[in-house]
Design a protein around this motif. Structure first.
Motif, PDB file in Angstrom:
ATOM      1  N   THR B  53       0.759  -0.995  -0.238  1.00  0.00           N
ATOM      2  CA  THR B  53      -0.276   0.012   0.274  1.00  0.00           C
ATOM      3  C   THR B  53       1.033   1.704  -0.036  1.00  0.00           C
ATOM      4  O   THR B  53       1.184   1.193   1.010  1.00  0.00           O
ATOM      5  CB  THR B  53      -0.947   0.304   1.656  1.00  0.00           C
ATOM      6  OG1 THR B  53      -1.189  -1.232   1.564  1.00  0.00           O
ATOM      7  CG2 THR B  53      -2.102   1.448   0.858  1.00  0.00           C
ATOM      8  N   PRO B  95      -3.227   4.331  -7.727  1.00  0.00           N
ATOM      9  CA  PRO B  95      -4.061   5.049  -7.029  1.00  0.00           C
ATOM     10  C   PRO B  95      -4.881   4.250  -6.504  1.00  0.00           C
ATOM     11  O   PRO B  95      -6.001   3.937  -7.895  1.00  0.00           O
ATOM     12  CB  PRO B  95      -4.166   6.222  -7.205  1.00  0.00           C
ATOM     13  CG  PRO B  95      -4.057   6.182  -8.415  1.00  0.00           C
ATOM     14  CD  PRO B  95      -3.218   5.232  -8.774  1.00  0.00           C
ATOM     15  N   THR B  96      -5.684   3.799  -5.077  1.00  0.00           N
ATOM     16  CA  THR B  96      -6.705   3.577  -5.173  1.00  0.00           C
ATOM     17  C   THR B  96      -7.656   3.961  -4.186  1.00  0.00           C
ATOM     18  O   THR B  96      -9.241   4.291  -4.435  1.00  0.00           O
ATOM     19  CB  THR B  96      -6.652   1.764  -4.364  1.00  0.00           C
ATOM     20  OG1 THR B  96      -5.781   2.549  -3.463  1.00  0.00           O
ATOM     21  CG2 THR B  96      -6.404   1.169  -5.238  1.00  0.00           C
ATOM     22  N   GLN B  97      -7.602   4.804  -2.928  1.00  0.00           N
ATOM     23  CA  GLN B  97      -8.731   5.153  -2.141  1.00  0.00           C
ATOM     24  C   GLN B  97      -7.962   6.925  -2.077  1.00  0.00           C
ATOM     25  O   GLN B  97      -6.138   7.183  -1.891  1.00  0.00           O
ATOM     26  CB  GLN B  97      -8.502   4.765  -1.439  1.00  0.00           C
ATOM     27  CG  GLN B  97      -9.506   3.273  -1.201  1.00  0.00           C
ATOM     28  CD  GLN B  97      -8.698   1.811  -1.030  1.00  0.00           C
ATOM     29  OE1 GLN B  97      -7.438   2.406  -0.976  1.00  0.00           O
ATOM     30  NE2 GLN B  97      -9.295   1.125  -2.290  1.00  0.00           N
ATOM     31  N   CYS B 124     -11.759  11.430  -9.169  1.00  0.00           N
ATOM     32  CA  CYS B 124     -11.529  10.226  -8.795  1.00  0.00           C
ATOM     33  C   CYS B 124     -13.158   8.983 -10.047  1.00  0.00           C
ATOM     34  O   CYS B 124     -12.015   7.877 -10.350  1.00  0.00           O
ATOM     35  CB  CYS B 124     -12.713  10.041  -7.831  1.00  0.00           C
ATOM     36  SG  CYS B 124     -12.190  11.226  -6.321  1.00  0.00           S
ATOM     37  N   GLY B 128     -10.516   6.243 -11.350  1.00  0.00           N
ATOM     38  CA  GLY B 128     -10.398   5.406 -10.853  1.00  0.00           C
ATOM     39  C   GLY B 128     -10.699   4.588  -9.385  1.00  0.00           C
ATOM     40  O   GLY B 128     -10.065   4.197  -8.498  1.00  0.00           O
ATOM     41  N   VAL B 129     -10.237   6.054  -9.080  1.00  0.00           N
ATOM     42  CA  VAL B 129     -10.150   6.309  -7.127  1.00  0.00           C
ATOM     43  C   VAL B 129     -11.855   6.628  -6.424  1.00  0.00           C
ATOM     44  O   VAL B 129     -12.107   7.367  -6.882  1.00  0.00           O
ATOM     45  CB  VAL B 129      -9.538   7.242  -7.088  1.00  0.00           C
ATOM     46  CG1 VAL B 129      -8.830   7.822  -5.316  1.00  0.00           C
ATOM     47  CG2 VAL B 129      -8.046   6.740  -7.718  1.00  0.00           C
ATOM     48  N   ASP B 130     -11.318   5.345  -5.716  1.00  0.00           N
ATOM     49  CA  ASP B 130     -12.809   5.990  -3.988  1.00  0.00           C
ATOM     50  C   ASP B 130     -12.456   6.885  -3.462  1.00  0.00           C
ATOM     51  O   ASP B 130     -11.690   6.801  -2.475  1.00  0.00           O
ATOM     52  CB  ASP B 130     -13.234   4.803  -3.625  1.00  0.00           C
ATOM     53  CG  ASP B 130     -13.427   3.391  -5.036  1.00  0.00           C
ATOM     54  OD1 ASP B 130     -13.929   3.489  -5.472  1.00  0.00           O
ATOM     55  OD2 ASP B 130     -13.290   2.499  -3.848  1.00  0.00           O
ATOM     56  N   LEU B 131     -13.114   7.708  -2.674  1.00  0.00           N
ATOM     57  CA  LEU B 131     -12.891   8.999  -1.535  1.00  0.00           C
ATOM     58  C   LEU B 131     -13.353   8.064  -0.748  1.00  0.00           C
ATOM     59  O   LEU B 131     -14.901   7.969  -0.695  1.00  0.00           O
ATOM     60  CB  LEU B 131     -13.848  10.147  -2.424  1.00  0.00           C
ATOM     61  CG  LEU B 131     -13.984  10.730  -1.167  1.00  0.00           C
ATOM     62  CD1 LEU B 131     -12.700  11.804  -0.711  1.00  0.00           C
ATOM     63  CD2 LEU B 131     -14.838  11.948  -0.853  1.00  0.00           C
ATOM     64  N   LEU B 150      -3.846   7.022  -1.093  1.00  0.00           N
ATOM     65  CA  LEU B 150      -3.470   5.747  -0.185  1.00  0.00           C
ATOM     66  C   LEU B 150      -3.420   4.671  -2.370  1.00  0.00           C
ATOM     67  O   LEU B 150      -4.355   4.741  -3.208  1.00  0.00           O
ATOM     68  CB  LEU B 150      -4.618   4.433   0.052  1.00  0.00           C
ATOM     69  CG  LEU B 150      -4.177   5.328   1.303  1.00  0.00           C
ATOM     70  CD1 LEU B 150      -5.740   4.434   1.778  1.00  0.00           C
ATOM     71  CD2 LEU B 150      -3.260   3.706   2.143  1.00  0.00           C
ATOM     72  N   VAL B 152      -1.766   0.395  -4.729  1.00  0.00           N
ATOM     73  CA  VAL B 152      -1.128  -1.018  -3.985  1.00  0.00           C
ATOM     74  C   VAL B 152      -0.271  -0.923  -5.186  1.00  0.00           C
ATOM     75  O   VAL B 152      -0.630   0.299  -6.476  1.00  0.00           O
ATOM     76  CB  VAL B 152      -2.268  -1.720  -3.946  1.00  0.00           C
ATOM     77  CG1 VAL B 152      -3.040  -1.322  -3.018  1.00  0.00           C
ATOM     78  CG2 VAL B 152      -3.143  -1.392  -5.555  1.00  0.00           C
TER      79      VAL B 152
END
Lengths: 349, 349
Positions: B53, B95-97, B124, B128-131, B150, B152
């Motif tokens: 992460t 990036p993920t979140q 977002c 493709g990133v989640d808040l 964050l 991965v």
């Protein structure tokens, strides 16, 4: 630019802090497989294989959340971390890493920031957490601190706000109202100091509540205690905004009601005497004072024998069916609907 | 309180942004097994089983990082996210979140914050990133935004700043200096507007550089391109503070020197013409302008054929032994030591 708009405006006061987040994020959708829980609890839950990661963030602003005329910077740094760790514990998780971002005006010398970071470091050492990032920048006026905390937990151990059942017992750790009354004492001494700078205040009788305001601890010990007692809360939240506000969060997310018993609310004797001195109702202080950073949780009735008589835990009520909504049962037995009078930074006080 | 101290003071200007972080965190130690990399790169790296992460955070302050008189709030929200995603990509991670915290004064109506969040949401969705969290609170003066991202990555794919070798090629994506020159145009129009509010500025000739300032994109496409080309950079950083400052970071962390060739620095024609108009040296703008959010990385010489001729990538120099330090080789062949003149928010400009 903003002033050119002719649209109808909604003031921030109308929404309040929680309404604003709900409102602003209502169109967001979650897409990552790794996102187990986004906005809506004390911390977000992310699934990075095996153990879950929890993530929480808080912003502290000078003049809004703290007053440097009586808040030593080392305490401020410590508290900024505690506020976030408390959210991690409220998920029944173990905090692991932090990021800390600060903005300060040029009026702060380096030594002031060293004090601040000494407090952050003490918090990291005491709670076994690594500082792993951050940002520093200038601000045009005061100081602000933004902390993000990560923690880990096994999936089956994470406790949300959303799984309280009717008849569950409502339990709180420690005692309430101390941080708010400590603030009242500090605010009064500040006013006295303005009039008479030579006056040496005697804060000794108030040391417990002043410490509750200036140096709160996140309840790591309570999380460990619950594990020892083999009690897994059905729902949990930390008390940052006042008891009534947090109870209403549990009720909303779990779709239950609640009866809170006034005579069960744990109050330290110092809080009671300070309330008498300041002519403030101690129940109101516990309900709305905020910043106690105690844990509020619900347990199955079957777990009651495990916690009975524990000096760190007090049963203060029980959950009911949702249609009964949330009430305070006063000492004389009357029922008053609970309203969120928790601390709201958008209110002009 | 602070004013009572008689200790010698060190001003923040003396340390600058990077020195300050180094200084303040020098006594921190890392204890968590899950902490692979703490402070000192674009993002922290945490090992939560299997995939790593990455975690990064940035603070944007009104009057310091942005001016709302020409920065539309939707663009600001978008940019606040890009600044962080750029750091995640600079680790060669996905990036993920995100968490986003904001503080605003009561002068902002709800609709203004909706605009801001519309930009965050667009970012977002696009990336493709989640808040997954955040905090909102009031400020006494302007607006500030704190974003944590964050991401991965597989362990073997993460690219640090620290593994460049002598003779590696130094490569940059896109072109440089646009964001800074866009800012100059916007600042000029603001001054014109103050004198003559009826004047309609013609920004059409400057649209590229104005967009570079107001709506930067994180170079997700470059990360994907490198994967396609099967090029794994030996070191990488994003360009937020200006080329020279970022090169010096790579040199410091990798313990190498560098020769940067002035005539290789990629400049858009709009940047060159704006520099002529504003009588600013275009090389200086590329070296010190900042906010371009391009990726700067080093590759093994053996990988040169894979990137040769790619319009998105430009070889601008090569790394040398550490004792040769970092130099700009000018068009006339002379060598000038590179100095960090990147953007420093503690400087009074």
């Amino acid at each position: 630019m903003l002033e050119d708009k002719n649209q109808e405006r909604t003031s921030l006061e109308q929404l309040g802090e929680f309404g604003l987040i709900d409102h602003l994020t209502r169109h967001f959708t979650l897409k990552q497989q790794s996102t187990v829980k986004g906005i809506g609890d004390d911390a977000a839950v992310l699934d990075f294989k095996g153990k879950k990661t929890v993530l929480t963030t808080d912003l502290l602003i000078e003049g809004v959340h703290f007053d440097l005329s009586y808040m030593p910077l080392k305490h401020l740094g410590y508290k900024a971390v505690m506020v976030n760790l408390s959210d991690v514990y409220a998920m029944n998780a173990t905090p692991t890493q932090l990021t800390v971002s600060i903005a300060v005006s040029n009026r702060f010398p380096l030594e002031a920031l060293e004090e601040l970071y000494a407090g952050i470091q003490l918090a990291c050492t005491t709670y076994g957490v690594d500082l792993v990032g951050g940002d520093t920048t200038s601000s045009q006026t005061g100081m602000l601190i933004s902390v993000t905390a990560l923690g880990v937990a096994l999936k089956e151990n994470i406790v949300y706000r959303s799984a309280a059942k009717p008849n569950d017992l409502l339990v709180v750790s420690g005692d309430l109202g101390g941080a708010y009354m400590g603030l009242q004492v500090l605010e009064r001494e500040k006013e006295v100091f303005k009039v008479n700078p030579g006056n040496q205040p005697d804060l000794e009788p108030y040391s417990y509540i002043v410490e509750r305001q200036l140096k709160p601890e996140a309840r790591k010990d309570v999380i460990e205690l619950l594990k020892q007692l083999e009690v897994r809360p059905t729902s949990m939240i930390d008390i940052s905004d006042g008891l009534s506000s947090e109870i209403l969060h549990l009720c909303k997310h779990s779709e239950v009601g609640c009866n809170l018993f006034e005579d069960k609310i744990p109050l330290d004797p110092t809080v009671i005497s300070a309330c008498e001195e300041f002519k403030i109702d101690s129940t109101l202080v516990a309900l709305s004072g905020g910043e106690d950073y105690e844990l509020l949780f619900t347990i199955d009735q079957g777990d009651f024998p495990k916690i009975k008589g524990n000096p760190n835990l007090t049963v203060i009520g029980h959950m009911t069916e949702a249609n009964e909504s949330a009430h305070l049962v006063t000492r004389d037995g009357s029922k008053i609907p609970l309203t969120a009078q928790g601390w709201n930074s958008f209110q002009t006080k």
